[in-house]
Design an enzyme around this catalytic site. Structure first.
Site, PDB file in Angstrom:
ATOM      1  N   PHE A   1      -4.138  -3.068  -0.756  1.00 24.19           N
ATOM      2  CA  PHE A   1      -4.154  -4.171  -1.722  1.00 24.19           C
ATOM      3  C   PHE A   1      -2.972  -5.096  -1.448  1.00 24.19           C
ATOM      4  CE2 PHE A   1      -6.442  -0.656  -3.562  1.00 24.19           C
ATOM      5  CZ  PHE A   1      -7.553  -1.255  -4.142  1.00 24.19           C
TER       6      PHE A   1
ATOM      7  N   VAL B   1      -0.868   0.025  -2.242  1.00 27.36           N
ATOM      8  CA  VAL B   1      -0.464  -1.266  -2.768  1.00 27.36           C
ATOM      9  C   VAL B   1       0.769  -1.737  -2.000  1.00 27.36           C
ATOM     10  CG1 VAL B   1       0.308  -2.461  -4.853  1.00 27.36           C
ATOM     11  CG2 VAL B   1      -1.295  -0.541  -5.043  1.00 27.36           C
ATOM     12  N   CYS B   2       0.750  -2.953  -1.512  1.00 28.17           N
ATOM     13  CA  CYS B   2       1.897  -3.467  -0.748  1.00 28.17           C
ATOM     14  C   CYS B   2       3.117  -3.612  -1.647  1.00 28.17           C
ATOM     15  CB  CYS B   2       1.566  -4.825  -0.151  1.00 28.17           C
ATOM     16  SG  CYS B   2       3.035  -5.648   0.514  1.00 28.17           S
ATOM     17  N   VAL B   3       4.233  -3.015  -1.235  1.00 28.33           N
ATOM     18  CA  VAL B   3       5.432  -2.995  -2.082  1.00 28.33           C
ATOM     19  C   VAL B   3       5.999  -4.400  -2.319  1.00 28.33           C
ATOM     20  CG1 VAL B   3       6.972  -2.430  -0.126  1.00 28.33           C
ATOM     21  CG2 VAL B   3       7.696  -1.945  -2.473  1.00 28.33           C
TER      22      VAL B   3
ATOM     23  N   ALA C   1       3.721  -6.310  -4.560  1.00 28.54           N
ATOM     24  CA  ALA C   1       3.694  -5.681  -5.877  1.00 28.54           C
ATOM     25  C   ALA C   1       4.941  -6.042  -6.685  1.00 28.54           C
ATOM     26  CB  ALA C   1       3.580  -4.163  -5.733  1.00 28.54           C
TER      27      ALA C   1
END
Lengths: 119, 123, 99
Positions: free
Chosen positions: A39, A77-79, A82
């Protein structure tokens, strides 16, 4: 076959997350594997457990969580994306994990096919 | 993890900078990708060519100017940058307006390159 | 190769960009708002008809049905369901989403 999936938009505003989910469901039903769903961009908003859609609507976030639980699908989820958008471990829905962009590149290398869903 | 495996990965950029975040976040992916020693190329089509238009000045909108990052790509051994000819023409731009060295190709030529890729990532 | 288009041809130039790049024999799948390109009477109909001569064009039926357009599907465009979408991705070497 092993599919890598990239979701670039959040839930509800765009159909991207719905399309990606339906694709994953159909792929699994046909005996394929989903190597990872990554994501990115506003797609990280698919991972908030604070979502409360009306009762007569689909729950997009829970649907992803269930897919992860039922089929051991890796939801990443991409840090960086995010943190920009206020998605952290404290509001992360079940079945998702936060990690780096390297996970997307790794997925591109390891999966047999990479499919992008976005706006 | 993936020792020795080299895939042809193309990043397709078709969106203008600043109006949406796609250009910036796409560039962030490319920088990470550099560490994986894959066969990386970037293509700029449609409004994506505006990402490379020289002279971004973003002070007035208080948004980070990420154009210098394109100039750093060469340091990461990312030097296959293709720009769509028709997109430049439709926008009154030429190769000289680009902030980095690029190869100008027609849409059909880019399509041929796409055919040869293992992975296409579009943002 | 599989090209995926998800934008209405009357809102964005996505379909044009896709058709300009797609090589003869490639597959194009219209999904989400992209399905409107595959309907009779749409201003993009001529463009799509010309493309059918050199490309395989598919439309995602659930998206077409959701929009009440299943009855006006253009001749020559093949409807697929999500399982068919998966098959198209699997049988083509790579795919590009024209976002």
């Amino acid at each position: 076959m092993n599919f890598g999936i990239l979701v670039n938009e959040g839930p509800y505003t765009h159909e991207a997350s719905d399309s990606a989910y339906q694709f994953c469901k159909a792929a699994l039903a046909a005996g394929h594997q989903i190597q990872r769903v990554f994501f990115y961009h506003d797609g990280v908003n698919n991972a908030t457990r604070l979502t409360e859609p009306p009762q007569d609507d689909r729950n997009i976030v829970n649907r992803w969580s269930k897919l992860a639980a039922d089929h051991k699908v890796d939801l990443v989820v991409c840090v960086a994306a995010a943190l920009r958008r206020g998605i952290k471990d404290e509001n992360l829905a079940v079945g998702f994990r936060i990690s780096g962009l390297g996970q997307l590149i790794e997925s591109s290398i390891q999966a047999d096919r990479m499919v992008t869903f976005g706006d | 993890m993936s020792e020795g495996q080299v895939k042809k990965i193309m990043y397709v950029n078709r969106k203008a900078p600043y109006g949406t975040i796609y250009a910036l976040e796409s560039l962030e992916v490319v920088l990470i990708a550099a560490a994986f020693d894959q066969d990386v190329s970037l293509v700029f089509m449609d409004d994506g060519v505006y990402q490379l238009k020289k002279g971004h000045q973003t002070k007035g909108i208080e948004v980070k100017n990420f154009q210098p990052t394109y100039r750093a790509l060469d340091d990461y051994d990312i030097n296959k940058l293709y720009v769509e000819k028709e997109a430049l023409e439709a926008r009154g731009l030429s190769e000289d307006d680009m902030c980095v060295p690029v190869e100008v190709k027609t849409a059909a030529e880019i399509g041929k390159l796409m055919d040869e890729q293992d992975v296409l990532l579009s943002f | 190769m599989l090209h995926i288009v998800n934008k209405s041809p009357l809102e964005r130039n996505t379909l044009d960009s896709c058709l300009a790049a797609a090589q003869p024999g490639a597959a194009v799948l219209l999904i989400e708002d992209g399905v409107y390109a595959a309907t009779r009477g749409n201003a993009a109909e001529g463009k799509l008809r010309a493309a059918l001569a050199r490309l395989e064009i598919y439309v995602l039926a659930p998206d077409l049905e959701a929009r009440g357009m299943a009855q006006v599907l253009s001749d020559g465009v093949k409807p697929v369901d999500y399982a068919g979408f998966v098959d198209l991705v699997a049988k083509n070497r790579n795919c590009q989403s024209w976002l």
